[in-house]
Write an enzyme that holds these catalytic residues in place. Structure first.
Site, mmCIF file in Angstrom:
data_model
loop_
_atom_site.group_PDB
_atom_site.id
_atom_site.type_symbol
_atom_site.label_atom_id
_atom_site.label_comp_id
_atom_site.label_asym_id
_atom_site.label_seq_id
_atom_site.Cartn_x
_atom_site.Cartn_y
_atom_site.Cartn_z
ATOM 1 N N HIS A 1 19.987 28.362 -10.881
ATOM 2 C CA HIS A 1 18.661 28.902 -10.563
ATOM 3 C C HIS A 1 18.732 29.557 -9.188
ATOM 4 O O HIS A 1 19.501 29.145 -8.325
ATOM 5 C CB HIS A 1 17.645 27.751 -10.550
ATOM 6 C CG HIS A 1 16.224 28.166 -10.456
ATOM 7 N ND1 HIS A 1 15.645 28.565 -9.266
ATOM 8 C CD2 HIS A 1 15.235 28.226 -11.388
ATOM 9 C CE1 HIS A 1 14.368 28.844 -9.471
ATOM 10 N NE2 HIS A 1 14.092 28.656 -10.748
ATOM 11 N N CYS B 1 14.842 33.165 -13.489
ATOM 12 C CA CYS B 1 15.364 32.966 -12.131
ATOM 13 C C CYS B 1 16.874 32.753 -12.162
ATOM 14 O O CYS B 1 17.415 31.902 -11.439
ATOM 15 C CB CYS B 1 14.674 31.805 -11.424
ATOM 16 S SG CYS B 1 12.935 32.115 -11.074
#
Length: 409
Positions: free
Chosen positions: A121, A364
């Protein structure tokens, strides 16, 4: 255990759209909140709202007790050794930034290596980019295979004697891959590296014992754990936290303040400057109670059964491509997919008209998407409060969306 019984505890999950109960399949982004968590926040504001650690009066004492109780519950939930090893932050992103700016900027030197996976992420990627740039260190990536998994060869070829930090997701939010963090930590430690585990997608879903996996640091997002937004958790081994400088300065993180110098408070308070989000900590405490009431083993079993069913049914559709592990035992509650000829953003918008809530985009994880040669995926993510009916509604939405676009071809 019939997971349909959980629906009564979650007001949002009983909302309707076009005469049907909504199907919420975006728990990887944030979980819905049970009544016990919602009510605990109301009760806190009505019965014990005050600034903790500040006042000698009863309200402040009650607020302090509630805040400290939440820390103790987190400690037990992940089997930390000391209460002081639990640091409250705003979210998982802030936890990673604290680690990068405090530990990374202090102990990483020129030529050192920081190793992460390509599937991280952004919150576990960008902070390490900044540390590497500032300190002249090298940021290395472990790349996944065609199933979205890290091979043993890849891990051992990237982690070397020069590696000082290994920061790795336990469960990928984009692919659902369950990484063998215990084995990775063992190998990284043999090379002298410190190991950080992103537990945002694992701690809410499976039993995570920080002493068993031997993580030096573990990052948790409260809002993915049935708790309110605005609270995150950073676990760190006491001996490491004690030698790290504080990141933020101000009230409650100090011992003595003089005109030209300051001494800092003990753990965990030296990392918790200013007035904290006590109501979110209260909600977190109740969220842990709720999860413990079900049992993490039962939660894992429910999700595994649902994912097995969802993967089987989705795999029957020849116009759908599924990303991530084919082995369900290596997959968490995330199902990322692509419908032939339909952009993921269109998929999510059309699904919404059916009352099915999924996520579309790069999740993300832009470097991962670029590595895989795609721009985005559609992502359905489950939790224990989902049902087989939810999966059936998902599959039906996939079929209707494909049929809709097929007429325009």
């Amino acid at each position: 255990m019939n997971n349909i019984d959980f629906l009564k505890d979650f007001p949002t999950l009983n909302k309707e759209k076009n005469g049907k109960r909504i199907v919420y399949l975006d728990s990887a982004a944030t979980t819905q909140k049970p009544n016990s968590v919602i009510n605990s926040i109301k009760d806190y504001y009505e019965q014990s709202n005050a600034n903790p650690h500040r006042g000698a009066y009863e309200l402040s004492v009650l607020a302090t007790e509630a805040y400290d109780e939440a820390r103790e519950k987190v400690k037990k939930f992940i089997n930390a050794k000391y209460r002081e090893e639990i640091i409250f932050t705003k979210n998982a992103t802030e936890s990673f930034n604290l680690l990068a700016m405090s530990y990374g900027m202090t102990y990483i030197n020129e030529g050192d290596e920081i190793v992460i996976s390509i599937a991280e992420h952004h919150s576990n990627l960008i902070p390490w980019q900044q540390v590497a740039k500032a300190k002249g260190a090298i940021l290395k990536y472990m790349y996944t295979d065609e199933n979205g998994e890290l091979t043993e060869e890849e891990v051992k070829s990237k982690i070397t004697e020069k590696t000082k930090i290994v920061s790795i997701t336990h469960v990928s939010n984009a692919l659902g891959t369950i990484n063998p963090v215990k084995e990775i930590a063992e190998y990284a430690h043999s090379k002298g590296a410190v190991v950080i585990v992103d537990g945002a997608q694992s701690v809410p879903h499976i039993k995570v014992d920080v002493r068993d996996i031997n993580a030096d640091f573990l990052v948790i997002a409260g809002h993915k754990l049935l708790a309110p937004m605005g609270i995150g958790i950073l676990y760190g081994k006491k001996e490491l936290l004690e030698k790290m400088p504080p990141l933020m300065f101000g009230g409650d993180m100090v011992e003595y303040v003089y005109e030209q110098e300051t001494t800092f408070n003990v753990l965990p308070y030296k990392f918790e400057a200013g007035t904290q989000n006590v109501e979110a900590a209260v909600g977190l405490s109740k969220a842990i109670d709720y999860l413990n009431g079900i049992g993490m083993e039962n939660i894992e079993k429910i999700e595994k059964e649902l994912m097995t069913y969802a993967y089987k049914e989705m795999s029957k559709l020849e116009y759908v491509k599924i990303y991530g592990p084919k082995d369900i035992e290596k997959r968490g509650g995330v199902l990322s997919f692509e419908i032939e000829g339909v952009h993921p953003h269109d998929v999510a918008s059309i699904f919404d008209t059916f009352g099915v809530c999924i996520r579309a985009g790069n999740h993300c994880a832009q470097p991962l998407m670029r590595y895989m040669g795609i721009n985005a995926t559609s992502r359905a993510s489950i939790y224990f409060y989902n049902t087989r009916e939810d999966v059936d509604r998902l599959i039906e939405a996939v079929k209707q969306t494909y049929d809709m676009f097929s007429k325009w071809r």
